[in-house]
Design a protein around this motif. Structure first.
Motif, short mmCIF file in Angstrom:
data_model
loop_
_atom_site.label_atom_id
_atom_site.label_comp_id
_atom_site.label_asym_id
_atom_site.label_seq_id
_atom_site.Cartn_x
_atom_site.Cartn_y
_atom_site.Cartn_z
N ASP A 86 8.12 38.50 -61.71
CA ASP A 86 8.94 38.38 -62.92
C ASP A 86 8.56 37.14 -63.72
N MET A 89 4.74 37.70 -65.24
CA MET A 89 4.77 38.64 -66.36
C MET A 89 5.36 37.96 -67.60
N ASP A 90 6.47 37.26 -67.43
CA ASP A 90 7.05 36.47 -68.52
C ASP A 90 5.98 35.58 -69.16
N ASN A 124 5.85 48.80 -64.56
CA ASN A 124 4.74 47.94 -64.98
C ASN A 124 3.39 48.55 -64.58
N TYR A 154 11.11 45.69 -67.19
CA TYR A 154 11.26 44.78 -68.34
C TYR A 154 12.50 43.91 -68.20
N GLU A 157 11.61 40.61 -66.72
CA GLU A 157 10.64 39.77 -67.43
C GLU A 157 11.03 39.52 -68.88
N CYS A 306 14.92 39.34 -57.73
CA CYS A 306 14.93 39.35 -59.19
C CYS A 306 16.33 39.19 -59.77
#
Length: 519
Positions: A86, A89-90, A124, A154, A157, A306
């Protein structure tokens, strides 16, 4: 009545510290909140890491202690880098904004993560495969092209969208509209929109009930995502001192996944709305106590790393970096200079870059930066467009499938409106980069020619699928056009979809699985 509601809304805005037209925040306070958001999510994902999907369909009992100690952050970042999907990807998206500006084309975001070396899963990975095969966003995230469209991806992220849109939830939603549709659609996309809105409001309000409720206005009321979170808010009011009762209510009403092939007919649940419910349970029952918030959101189970990451990031933004308890920042300074693996960005870097992006976005949305005085133009929260994944499609049975003796044809019959074939292309110890070429036939007609790379990073998450077929009997054939000696294509089972749910046994008293196998 309308005048009363308008006055009530204004009073709530005033209570939360939000002016009608603008909000003023100092530069140090803005920076402190951005740091708190990034640090909070890093702490949260590290804390929840050992329990990720270890508790499916159950919460973590109070008798089980949860681990935290000095040096844990640095140790985990160095030795278990894949935990931070997470975060990396951010940061991939933050880096694109940093390199190419706020008007960077959507392809630059899509290509950045599709060609990265890190591991991905669910929506993803399905989107990555689509992009590598030439499909563009938003088609790459649409449920007909991505069986994981409603998964959490999503949502976990989207932190960056809210952190670069302080006090501007609609600006965060606009960012999410572009980037979130690369990998998600419908409720899966709404998870990210909602998280972005909560982060955005966390800059201008310290009232957690307000943040949770006001951010929900960004989601269309007819969506199941809205209804699930709205239920959680209602259950919190009904059971204000019992988060486990609210957890049980979520489990009873919302825990059946119809989309994710890994979660259908299984206690595993990576659905966005259910895991967002766990985030909200943590935020509401945590009462702005960092320890309680992280502990409750982790003990809810399922994506238990997460969810505390999201909750910790939102609360970290409310509190600011300086007010995150010292207990939770043990070893943080040692970890802040470490680049997240697969990236060139560390926490120290994103503290600075995130602050720069926030100032730019404030200016772009009508605000002003005057030395250390920053004025944010207020944005009454607007709902994004309505969209629904798997509309009219319901899983009714899972059946085993197998290859022909020659291992080059997989064939089965079913009655319904769609199917998903679960499996993967396997290297078989060869170490090669083999790519299987296949042909998918439905009722004798070629409908797709998917390639199946054995490379895990480039893999197709499922072998094949097709939704929205005419209701009736169908025949499916998946043919391998270039069989290999060492490499192989594994197939496990097929999920069959129809236009109506089947609850328990069929009406004729038969068993859905057994009756399907007779056909």
């Amino acid at each position: 009545m309308k005048q009363f509601l308008a006055l009530l809304s204004l009073l709530l805005m005033m209570k939360a510290g939000i002016a009608q037209s603008s909000v003023t925040i100092s530069a140090p306070e803005l920076s402190n909140k951005i740091k708190g958001g990034w640090a909070g999510q890093t702490i949260g994902v590290t804390f929840g890491g050992p329990y990720e999907f270890g508790f499916q369909g159950s919460f973590i009992g109070d008798y089980q202690p949860l681990l935290w100690y000095d040096g844990y952050l640095k140790e985990t970042m160095l030795n278990i880098p894949g935990l931070y999907d997470d975060l990396y990807m951010d940061l991939t998206f933050v880096d694109v904004f940093n390199k190419y500006g706020f008007d960077a084309p959507i392809d630059s975001f899509a290509n950045a993560f599709a060609h990265a070396d890190y591991l991905l899963w669910h929506a993803n990975q399905a989107a990555r495969y689509n992009i590598l095969q030439g499909m563009k966003a938003p088609a790459s995230g649409h449920w007909k092209n991505n069986p994981h469209a409603d998964c959490i991806d999503y949502q976990i992220e989207a932190d960056f969208a809210g952190l670069m849109s302080p006090g501007m939830p609609n600006a965060a939603s606009a960012i999410s509209d572009r980037i979130g549709h690369i990998m998600n659609y419908g409720d899966g996309w709404y998870g990210g929109v909602y998280v972005g809105a909560m982060y955005s409001l966390a800059f201008i309000s310290s009232d957690m009930n307000f943040i949770v409720g006001e951010a929900l206005k960004s989601i269309p009321k007819q969506s199941e995502f809205y209804q699930c979170i709205n239920d959680v808010i209602g259950w919190h009011k009904k059971y204000p001192n019992d988060w486990k009762q609210t957890w049980l209510e979520v489990q009873k009403k919302w825990a059946d996944d119809i989309g994710c092939p890994d979660g259908v007919f299984h206690p595993f649940n990576i659905d966005a709305k259910v895991n967002a419910a766990y985030v909200v349970i943590g935020l509401l029952y945590g009462g702005k106590d960092f320890t309680k918030t992280l502990e409750i959101s982790t003990r809810c189970g399922q994506d238990a790393d997460c969810n505390p990451s999201t909750a910790g990031g939102i609360l970290g933004t409310v509190l600011g970096y300086d007010k995150i308890p010292a207990y939770w920042k043990m070893g943080l300074q040692e970890a802040e200079g470490i680049n997240f693996k697969y990236t060139t960005m560390s926490l120290k870097t994103v503290y600075e870059v995130g602050y720069k992006h926030a100032l730019e976005n404030i200016r772009r949305n009508g605000g002003k930066v005057d030395g250390e005085k920053i004025t944010i133009k207020s944005q009454p929260v607007r709902a994004v467009q309505f969209e629904k994944s798997f509309d009219g499609s319901y899983p009714v049975v899972k059946i085993p499938v197998k290859w022909s003796e020659a291992k080059d044809v997989l064939r089965f019959d079913f009655e319904g409106t769609g199917f998903v074939i679960k499996g993967h292309a396997d290297k078989g110890g060869s170490g090669a980069e083999y790519v299987f070429k296949t042909a998918l036939y439905v009722d004798g007609k070629l409908v797709e020619s998917p390639v199946l790379p054995v490379d895990y990073i480039k893999r197709r998450h499922e072998l094949a699928w097709k939704y929205d077929l005419p209701k009736g009997k169908h025949t499916v054939e998946l043919r391998i056009l270039n069989p290999a000696t060492k490499e192989s294509v594994k197939a496990w089972d097929a999920i069959i979809y129809s236009d109506k749910l089947v609850n328990g046994l069929l009406q004729n008293g038969g068993d859905p699985g057994r009756d399907m196998l007779k056909k």
